[in-house]
Design a protein around this motif. Structure first.
Motif, short mmCIF file in Angstrom:
data_model
loop_
_atom_site.label_atom_id
_atom_site.label_comp_id
_atom_site.label_asym_id
_atom_site.label_seq_id
_atom_site.Cartn_x
_atom_site.Cartn_y
_atom_site.Cartn_z
N LYS A 1 55.81 39.25 38.89
CA LYS A 1 54.68 40.18 39.02
C LYS A 1 55.10 41.43 39.79
O LYS A 1 54.76 42.55 39.41
CB LYS A 1 53.52 39.48 39.73
CG LYS A 1 52.28 40.32 39.87
CD LYS A 1 51.17 39.55 40.54
CE LYS A 1 49.99 40.46 40.80
NZ LYS A 1 48.96 39.85 41.62
N THR A 2 55.87 41.24 40.86
CA THR A 2 56.34 42.37 41.66
C THR A 2 57.25 43.27 40.84
O THR A 2 57.12 44.50 40.87
CB THR A 2 57.07 41.86 42.92
OG1 THR A 2 56.18 41.02 43.67
CG2 THR A 2 57.54 43.01 43.79
N ARG B 1 46.50 33.01 40.01
CA ARG B 1 47.43 33.87 39.27
C ARG B 1 46.71 35.00 38.54
O ARG B 1 47.22 35.53 37.56
CB ARG B 1 48.25 33.04 38.29
CG ARG B 1 49.14 32.05 39.01
CD ARG B 1 49.99 31.27 38.07
NE ARG B 1 50.66 30.21 38.80
CZ ARG B 1 51.95 30.00 38.76
NH1 ARG B 1 52.72 30.78 38.05
NH2 ARG B 1 52.49 29.01 39.44
N THR B 2 45.53 35.34 39.01
CA THR B 2 44.76 36.41 38.39
C THR B 2 44.66 37.59 39.35
O THR B 2 45.04 37.50 40.52
CB THR B 2 43.33 35.95 38.03
OG1 THR B 2 42.62 35.66 39.24
CG2 THR B 2 43.35 34.72 37.13
N GLU B 3 44.11 38.67 38.85
CA GLU B 3 43.90 39.86 39.68
C GLU B 3 42.85 39.63 40.77
O GLU B 3 42.81 40.34 41.76
CB GLU B 3 43.49 41.05 38.80
CG GLU B 3 44.56 41.48 37.81
CD GLU B 3 45.85 41.93 38.49
OE1 GLU B 3 45.79 42.62 39.52
OE2 GLU B 3 46.93 41.57 37.98
N MET B 4 42.01 38.62 40.57
CA MET B 4 40.96 38.32 41.54
C MET B 4 41.47 37.52 42.73
O MET B 4 40.73 37.26 43.66
CB MET B 4 39.82 37.55 40.87
CG MET B 4 39.11 38.31 39.80
SD MET B 4 37.69 37.46 39.06
CE MET B 4 37.95 35.75 39.33
N ASN B 5 42.74 37.12 42.72
CA ASN B 5 43.30 36.24 43.74
C ASN B 5 43.07 36.76 45.15
O ASN B 5 42.62 36.02 46.03
CB ASN B 5 44.79 36.02 43.48
CG ASN B 5 45.41 35.08 44.48
OD1 ASN B 5 44.75 34.20 45.02
ND2 ASN B 5 46.68 35.28 44.75
N GLN B 6 43.38 38.03 45.40
CA GLN B 6 43.23 38.57 46.76
C GLN B 6 41.76 38.57 47.19
O GLN B 6 41.45 38.20 48.31
CB GLN B 6 43.80 39.98 46.86
CG GLN B 6 45.28 39.99 47.15
CD GLN B 6 45.77 41.38 47.44
OE1 GLN B 6 45.43 42.32 46.73
NE2 GLN B 6 46.58 41.51 48.47
N GLU C 1 55.21 45.25 38.33
CA GLU C 1 54.46 46.36 38.96
C GLU C 1 55.39 47.54 39.25
O GLU C 1 55.00 48.70 39.09
CB GLU C 1 53.78 45.88 40.24
CG GLU C 1 52.58 44.99 39.97
CD GLU C 1 51.98 44.39 41.23
OE1 GLU C 1 52.39 44.78 42.36
OE2 GLU C 1 51.10 43.53 41.10
N LYS D 1 56.16 49.21 35.98
CA LYS D 1 54.97 49.95 35.53
C LYS D 1 54.90 51.33 36.19
O LYS D 1 54.41 52.29 35.62
CB LYS D 1 53.71 49.16 35.85
CG LYS D 1 52.44 49.72 35.23
CD LYS D 1 51.19 49.09 35.81
CE LYS D 1 50.79 47.84 35.10
NZ LYS D 1 49.49 47.32 35.60
#
Length: 172
Positions: free
Chosen positions: A105-106, A29-34, A109, A112
């Motif tokens: 999250k979608t 669930r972090t930005e590093m997931n991908q 975004e 944002k």
């Protein structure tokens, strides 16, 4: 056991373990997931190389491009099937909140990016079609096959070693 089966099973189990590590540590669930998701692909690629090498050793040091591709692709196919079945189970039993997290999250975004509310609503209708465990697992499997085909082509091209051609003159 055939190399593609052995290493496909190992790669599938490794992908499950990696998925569980990501879940248990919260990294999913972090930005590093991908970026961390590529670790599973790299691990599978290592198992493809090991499978092609073992198949080449079984063939007395030789493997054709087609034989290398077949072995490599089958590793990805088996690993992908195992990991996508697990991923479906993971989303429906282990981490039932992941789909809601992805929806939120979608939407965040889109907000944002200052999208109007009506456009966000329309976009979310389409997004929701893809945010179901079954669709996500199937899409993951298809993507795995595409990446697997490309990886198997590269590995086969690098590791191929055709047997020597014997001419009629050499047989006598």
């Amino acid at each position: 056991m055939k190399p593609h089966l052995k290493y496909g099973l190992i790669a599938g189990v490794a992908a499950i373990i990696w998925n569980l590590i990501m879940y248990l540590t919260g990294l999913d669930r972090t930005e590093m997931n991908q970026a961390l998701g590529w670790v599973a692909i790299i691990l599978t690629l290592v198992f493809v190389v090991l499978a092609v090498k073992e198949q080449r050793d079984i063939n007395k040091g030789y493997i054709t491009f087609g034989g290398g591709f077949k072995t490599g692709f089958l590793v990805f196919l088996i690993a992908g099937l195992i990991s996508c079945i697990y991923f479906y189970i993971h989303l429906t039993v282990v981490d039932t909140g992941m789909i809601d997290f992805l929806r939120e999250k979608t939407m965040a975004e889109m907000a944002k990016k200052n999208m109007p509310e009506d456009q966000i609503e329309i976009a979310m209708k389409y997004t929701n079609m893809f945010l179901s465990p079954g669709v996500m697992a199937c899409m993951g499997f298809v993507m795995n096959l595409i990446v697997g085909a490309i990886a198997a082509l590269i590995v086969a091209a690098i590791m191929k070693k055709d047997p020597p051609v014997v001419s009629a003159d050499q047989i006598q």
